[in-house]
Design a protein around this motif. Structure first.
Motif, PDB file in Angstrom:
ATOM      1  N   GLY A  28       0.802  -1.210   0.000  1.00 40.41           N
ATOM      2  CA  GLY A  28       0.000   0.000   0.000  1.00 40.41           C
ATOM      3  C   GLY A  28       0.839   1.266   0.000  1.00 40.41           C
ATOM      4  O   GLY A  28       0.551   2.211  -0.748  1.00 40.41           O
ATOM      5  N   ALA A  29       1.891   1.296   0.817  1.00 41.53           N
ATOM      6  CA  ALA A  29       2.699   2.512   0.935  1.00 41.53           C
ATOM      7  C   ALA A  29       3.576   2.742  -0.287  1.00 41.53           C
ATOM      8  O   ALA A  29       3.655   3.871  -0.801  1.00 41.53           O
ATOM      9  CB  ALA A  29       3.556   2.438   2.195  1.00 41.53           C
ATOM     10  N   VAL A  30       4.249   1.699  -0.768  1.00 40.15           N
ATOM     11  CA  VAL A  30       5.197   1.873  -1.872  1.00 40.15           C
ATOM     12  C   VAL A  30       4.471   2.068  -3.200  1.00 40.15           C
ATOM     13  O   VAL A  30       4.768   3.004  -3.958  1.00 40.15           O
ATOM     14  CB  VAL A  30       6.164   0.673  -1.930  1.00 40.15           C
ATOM     15  N   LEU A  31       3.508   1.214  -3.514  1.00 36.50           N
ATOM     16  CA  LEU A  31       2.804   1.356  -4.786  1.00 36.50           C
ATOM     17  C   LEU A  31       1.907   2.590  -4.800  1.00 36.50           C
ATOM     18  O   LEU A  31       1.611   3.129  -5.862  1.00 36.50           O
ATOM     19  CB  LEU A  31       1.984   0.102  -5.087  1.00 36.50           C
ATOM     20  N   GLY A  32       1.462   3.033  -3.627  1.00 38.17           N
ATOM     21  CA  GLY A  32       0.688   4.268  -3.586  1.00 38.17           C
ATOM     22  C   GLY A  32       1.494   5.459  -4.065  1.00 38.17           C
ATOM     23  O   GLY A  32       0.933   6.429  -4.605  1.00 38.17           O
ATOM     24  N   LEU A  33       2.817   5.411  -3.899  1.00 37.99           N
ATOM     25  CA  LEU A  33       3.664   6.506  -4.353  1.00 37.99           C
ATOM     26  C   LEU A  33       3.675   6.648  -5.866  1.00 37.99           C
ATOM     27  O   LEU A  33       3.961   7.729  -6.391  1.00 37.99           O
ATOM     28  CB  LEU A  33       5.103   6.288  -3.857  1.00 37.99           C
ATOM     29  N   THR A  34       3.398   5.578  -6.587  1.00 37.62           N
ATOM     30  CA  THR A  34       3.502   5.587  -8.051  1.00 37.62           C
ATOM     31  C   THR A  34       2.188   5.945  -8.743  1.00 37.62           C
ATOM     32  O   THR A  34       2.163   6.030  -9.970  1.00 37.62           O
ATOM     33  CB  THR A  34       3.958   4.207  -8.543  1.00 37.62           C
ATOM     34  N   GLN A  35       1.121   6.142  -8.000  1.00 38.45           N
ATOM     35  CA  GLN A  35      -0.194   6.338  -8.618  1.00 38.45           C
ATOM     36  C   GLN A  35      -0.377   7.769  -9.102  1.00 38.45           C
ATOM     37  O   GLN A  35       0.056   8.720  -8.449  1.00 38.45           O
ATOM     38  CB  GLN A  35      -1.298   5.969  -7.633  1.00 38.45           C
ATOM     39  N   THR A  36      -1.049   7.893 -10.247  1.00 35.80           N
ATOM     40  CA  THR A  36      -1.379   9.209 -10.801  1.00 35.80           C
ATOM     41  C   THR A  36      -2.882   9.445 -10.830  1.00 35.80           C
ATOM     42  O   THR A  36      -3.326  10.475 -11.334  1.00 35.80           O
ATOM     43  CB  THR A  36      -0.818   9.350 -12.226  1.00 35.80           C
ATOM     44  N   ASP A  37      -3.661   8.528 -10.306  1.00 36.88           N
ATOM     45  CA  ASP A  37      -5.112   8.663 -10.248  1.00 36.88           C
ATOM     46  C   ASP A  37      -5.529   8.731  -8.779  1.00 36.88           C
ATOM     47  O   ASP A  37      -5.067   7.917  -7.958  1.00 36.88           O
ATOM     48  CB  ASP A  37      -5.795   7.480 -10.940  1.00 36.88           C
ATOM     49  N   VAL A  38      -6.375   9.693  -8.447  1.00 36.54           N
ATOM     50  CA  VAL A  38      -6.741   9.909  -7.044  1.00 36.54           C
ATOM     51  C   VAL A  38      -7.443   8.693  -6.466  1.00 36.54           C
ATOM     52  O   VAL A  38      -7.158   8.263  -5.331  1.00 36.54           O
ATOM     53  CB  VAL A  38      -7.629  11.163  -6.913  1.00 36.54           C
ATOM     54  N   LYS A  39      -8.368   8.083  -7.213  1.00 38.46           N
ATOM     55  CA  LYS A  39      -9.113   6.945  -6.686  1.00 38.46           C
ATOM     56  C   LYS A  39      -8.197   5.737  -6.492  1.00 38.46           C
ATOM     57  O   LYS A  39      -8.336   5.000  -5.513  1.00 38.46           O
ATOM     58  CB  LYS A  39     -10.282   6.607  -7.615  1.00 38.46           C
ATOM     59  N   ARG A  40      -7.246   5.531  -7.403  1.00 36.61           N
ATOM     60  CA  ARG A  40      -6.303   4.428  -7.225  1.00 36.61           C
ATOM     61  C   ARG A  40      -5.364   4.706  -6.048  1.00 36.61           C
ATOM     62  O   ARG A  40      -4.971   3.793  -5.326  1.00 36.61           O
ATOM     63  CB  ARG A  40      -5.496   4.196  -8.506  1.00 36.61           C
ATOM     64  N   MET A  41      -5.013   5.969  -5.854  1.00 37.91           N
ATOM     65  CA  MET A  41      -4.169   6.315  -4.712  1.00 37.91           C
ATOM     66  C   MET A  41      -4.882   5.986  -3.402  1.00 37.91           C
ATOM     67  O   MET A  41      -4.279   5.404  -2.488  1.00 37.91           O
ATOM     68  CB  MET A  41      -3.817   7.800  -4.763  1.00 37.91           C
ATOM     69  N   ILE A  42      -6.163   6.335  -3.297  1.00 37.91           N
ATOM     70  CA  ILE A  42      -6.909   6.019  -2.079  1.00 37.91           C
ATOM     71  C   ILE A  42      -7.076   4.509  -1.937  1.00 37.91           C
ATOM     72  O   ILE A  42      -7.121   3.977  -0.827  1.00 37.91           O
ATOM     73  CB  ILE A  42      -8.264   6.735  -2.091  1.00 37.91           C
ATOM     74  N   ALA A  43      -7.153   3.793  -3.074  1.00 35.53           N
ATOM     75  CA  ALA A  43      -7.244   2.333  -3.009  1.00 35.53           C
ATOM     76  C   ALA A  43      -5.997   1.740  -2.381  1.00 35.53           C
ATOM     77  O   ALA A  43      -6.073   0.865  -1.499  1.00 35.53           O
ATOM     78  CB  ALA A  43      -7.459   1.760  -4.418  1.00 35.53           C
ATOM     79  N   TYR A  44      -4.808   2.192  -2.817  1.00 36.62           N
ATOM     80  CA  TYR A  44      -3.577   1.687  -2.208  1.00 36.62           C
ATOM     81  C   TYR A  44      -3.446   2.164  -0.759  1.00 36.62           C
ATOM     82  O   TYR A  44      -2.868   1.464   0.079  1.00 36.62           O
ATOM     83  CB  TYR A  44      -2.370   2.098  -3.038  1.00 36.62           C
ATOM     84  N   SER A  45      -3.987   3.347  -0.471  1.00 38.76           N
ATOM     85  CA  SER A  45      -4.037   3.786   0.926  1.00 38.76           C
ATOM     86  C   SER A  45      -4.849   2.810   1.767  1.00 38.76           C
ATOM     87  O   SER A  45      -4.464   2.480   2.900  1.00 38.76           O
ATOM     88  CB  SER A  45      -4.651   5.183   0.995  1.00 38.76           C
ATOM     89  N   SER A  46      -5.960   2.314   1.216  1.00 39.09           N
ATOM     90  CA  SER A  46      -6.794   1.368   1.962  1.00 39.09           C
ATOM     91  C   SER A  46      -6.060   0.058   2.207  1.00 39.09           C
ATOM     92  O   SER A  46      -6.284  -0.596   3.236  1.00 39.09           O
ATOM     93  CB  SER A  46      -8.098   1.108   1.206  1.00 39.09           C
ATOM     94  N   ILE A  47      -5.179  -0.328   1.281  1.00 44.23           N
ATOM     95  CA  ILE A  47      -4.400  -1.556   1.470  1.00 44.23           C
ATOM     96  C   ILE A  47      -3.399  -1.376   2.610  1.00 44.23           C
ATOM     97  O   ILE A  47      -3.193  -2.279   3.436  1.00 44.23           O
ATOM     98  CB  ILE A  47      -3.687  -1.925   0.153  1.00 44.23           C
ATOM     99  N   ALA A  48      -2.773  -0.198   2.664  1.00 45.30           N
ATOM    100  CA  ALA A  48      -1.870   0.090   3.787  1.00 45.30           C
ATOM    101  C   ALA A  48      -2.638   0.119   5.102  1.00 45.30           C
ATOM    102  O   ALA A  48      -2.180  -0.442   6.116  1.00 45.30           O
ATOM    103  CB  ALA A  48      -1.158   1.425   3.550  1.00 45.30           C
ATOM    104  N   HIS A  49      -3.810   0.750   5.112  1.00 44.23           N
ATOM    105  CA  HIS A  49      -4.608   0.804   6.333  1.00 44.23           C
ATOM    106  C   HIS A  49      -5.089  -0.597   6.743  1.00 44.23           C
ATOM    107  O   HIS A  49      -5.248  -0.867   7.944  1.00 44.23           O
ATOM    108  CB  HIS A  49      -5.812   1.726   6.140  1.00 44.23           C
TER     109      HIS A  49
END
Length: 521
Positions: free
Chosen positions: A325-346
């Motif tokens: 969640g933390a590492v792949l979230g850094l590579t996202q350019t779409d807001v919804k995908r970024m929040i998705a990877y945030s949810s994986i970290a959470h």
């Protein structure tokens, strides 16, 4: 000569209707909603469905509050032959689900942000097309989404209270099948929406098969699907542990998939991005609560005595989920995908609380679910307001200079991102603090250190969006910020207020979350 023998009396299961009334209200409202959809003329469906859904959730919430404050036994009750356990964690999770579903329903019902609503009005419309305003005006919003939402909510409430694995599996399917359909109903970007629905369905069916096979192995081991019977067999049985741990492993895969825990997260970014944003808000908030409510009950009730054997494996799963969640979230350019990877970290942070196996671990995880749910709900409400000619503008480049176009919206989103990052004076900080404190008290200091490191890494991609909104120039042809209607405004305001209140005065929610444990019957 015929010998007639008297048949043994039929044992009628006792049912505590008062205890399960909130579930019955939601499922009853869902059934009535289907009838409204079938018999009402098209122009009457939207107001009728909105009214019924809001009244159903409100009535269930009022009855739940009355039961929890006056009639609920301290140790909880089991009903339907022990299939449903209504205890303090169940009541807390039911209240959380109803409150989050109310906010999500307001986003779903809103027709001002997207003219006619966010959902396609003709189910058979060709994928890839975009309905224009004339079509919207003549066909209206597709209102099948309301009974689907209520059925999914009813399944979630049954899932977190299920006291045997068969009931849990049925509830899992009841909550999942409507979500598969809801993900494919977006008015715009129809191909992406339907692709997300197909991915979610295929991977969801795959994970359900894991859950069911694990259930079968555990039945072979304990000769029962009740969580208490599995616990008794695991604590003192001469049977081979192969069936026990193989069944537990397969069962855990199904549960971790539904909770978006890495590495069982592969559906999450695509589904979050492709589904209609109100549905994404509903999934991101409510499904997480339901999944971890089930995880808490299964591991605490059925497998506590074997925690030494499986806890180390879940340490690794939690670390992997936070890493992904933390590492792949850094590579996202779409807001919804970024929040998705945030949810994986959470989900990794939540798993730390779930495997703590103490009263503090249970109460802190329940509080974290409440805090995270409202923050996520409001965040997706904000995302739905930034739009261009093709609908929602979710690419990060479109958010450049947003603070100059709409200072209020940028301020609200900044506050929500800081809450997701765990900054003090927000509910996110309190949630992480209580979960990590419970884990430290249970001897999991190395895991807490790893979690703190990944929290710092994840904070970077939240801060990146804030910097982009405040310190970049908006593009001349950039997106506009839609003025939200009453429903969307209420949902966002509710999420922001709860995020702030739980950050400033969390004691009342923590006391409620820690008011009792699971019913061990």
């Amino acid at each position: 000569m015929l010998f007639l023998t008297q048949a043994p009396p039929v044992q009628v299961p006792s049912i505590d209707y008062f205890a399960v009334t909130p579930i019955l209200i939601i499922l009853g409202a869902a059934c009535v909603s289907v009838l409204l959809e079938a018999f009402l003329p098209k122009h009457m469906r939207w107001p009728s469905q909105v009214f019924l859904s809001l009244v159903g959730i409100g009535a269930a919430g009022v009855f739940l509050a009355w039961y929890a404050s006056s009639s609920a036994p301290k140790g909880g009750v089991t009903t339907f032959s022990g299939a449903i356990a209504v205890d303090r964690p169940s009541l807390f999770l039911w209240g959380t689900l109803l409150a989050l579903a109310l906010g999500a329903l307001l986003l779903i019902a809103d027709r001002s942000v997207e003219p006619g609503g966010a959902f396609v009005a003709q189910a058979g419309i060709r994928p890839g097309t975009v309905q224009d305003r004339a079509q919207v005006g003549t066909t209206g919003m597709q209102t099948e989404v309301f009974p689907l939402t209520l059925f999914a909510l009813g399944g979630m409430m049954a899932f977190v209270a299920a006291n045997d694995l068969l009931t849990m599996f049925i509830a899992l399917e009841v909550l999942s099948l409507p979500l598969y359909l809801m993900c494919g109903l977006a008015r715009r970007r129809r191909l992406l929406s339907q692709e997300s629905a197909v991915k979610y369905f295929l991977l969801g069916a795959f994970s359900s098969a894991f859950f069911l096979y694990g259930l079968a192995l555990l039945y072979g081991y304990a000769n029962s699907v009740k969580l208490s019977d599995i616990a008794n067999a695991a604590a003192g049985s001469d049977r081979s542990d192969t069936l026990l741990f193989a069944g537990l492993g397969l069962l855990a895969v199904g549960l971790l998939f539904k909770g978006s825990v890495g590495p069982f997260h592969t559906w999450t970014p695509d589904v979050y991005q492709g589904a209609p944003t109100p549905v994404t808000a509903f999934m991101g908030a409510c499904t997480k609560v339901a999944a971890f409510g089930g995880i808490l009950r299964v591991f605490s009730v059925a497998f506590e005595s074997t925690s030494w054997e499986w806890r180390g494996v879940l340490w690794g799963v939690a670390i992997l989920s936070m890493l992904i969640g933390a590492v792949l979230g850094l590579t996202q350019t779409d807001v919804k995908r970024m929040i998705a990877y945030s949810s994986i970290a959470h989900a990794g942070f939540l798993l730390i609380g779930a495997i703590t196996m103490t009263e503090e671990g249970l109460s802190s995880t329940l509080f974290y679910l409440l805090a995270y749910g409202f923050t996520t709900l409001a965040a997706f409400g904000v995302v739905s307001l930034v739009r261009d000619g093709n609908g929602e503008a979710t690419h990060l480049s479109a958010w450049a200079g947003l603070a100059k176009r709409s200072p209020v919206l940028a301020g609200v989103f900044t506050f929500l991102l800081l809450a997701l990052a765990g900054i003090p004076l927000t509910s996110g900080f309190v949630g992480k603090f209580v979960v990590f404190s419970a884990a430290l008290s249970d001897g999991m200091a190395p895991l807490v250190v790893v979690a703190l490191i990944f929290s710092a890494v994840a904070a970077f991609f939240y801060l990146r969006v804030i910097v982009l909104m405040y310190f970049s120039e908006p593009a001349p042809d950039g997106p506009t910020v839609t003025v939200p209607g009453a429903f969307t405004t209420t949902a966002i305001t509710l999420g922001v207020i709860v995020t702030l209140v739980l950050g400033l005065i969390p004691a009342f929610a923590l006391d409620w979350a820690g008011s009792g444990g699971f019913a061990l019957k």
